[in-house]
Scaffold this active site. Sequence first.
Site, PDB file in Angstrom:
ATOM      1  CB  THR A   1       7.442   0.104  -4.678  1.00  0.00           C
ATOM      2  OG1 THR A   1       7.884  -1.330  -4.760  1.00  0.00           O
ATOM      3  CG2 THR A   1       8.320   0.657  -5.543  1.00  0.00           C
ATOM      4  CB  CYS A   2       3.849  -0.149  -0.258  1.00  0.00           C
ATOM      5  SG  CYS A   2       2.929  -1.300   0.346  1.00  0.00           S
ATOM      6  CB  VAL A   3       5.256  -6.038  -1.652  1.00  0.00           C
ATOM      7  CG1 VAL A   3       4.669  -6.308  -0.233  1.00  0.00           C
ATOM      8  CG2 VAL A   3       5.099  -7.038  -2.375  1.00  0.00           C
TER       9      VAL A   3
ATOM     10  CB  ALA B   1       4.208  -2.482  -6.106  1.00  0.00           C
TER      11      ALA B   1
END
Length: 131
Positions: A80-82, A85
């Site tokens: 997941t794109c931090v 997210a």
Amino acid sequence: MKPLTYTLVVNGPQYGTQSARNAYLFAKALIEKGHILKSVFFYQDGVLNGSSTHVPANDEFNLLQGWQSLAQSHQVQLETCVAAALRRGVVSEQEASQHGLASHNLAAHFTQAGLGSLAQALLEQDRVVQF
């Protein structure tokens, strides 16, 4: 024919659109055809796929468990794109600790990564498909 390597980019959430479900079905088909799915990068609202707090109805397919099974069975990285997210409340244990939060909700087999990880996949995989 030589198997191709793939990365999928999922922009849609588990519910409300078909993009995440279509990506999952595409991922399964790739593997069944002998191709190699290296990673799935969840971006924008797609990061919601990595939340452990979704509870589907008993008669619905549990997409979270589907992604987790794919990761376990075929060594697929679920990222997941931090930044996306965190903006949407999907928090890893490490990020929760760093930001002083009492809990985290990133599901098992999911990691958080930056856009550099997606850029690396664009360079390394034979195909990148966006949903």
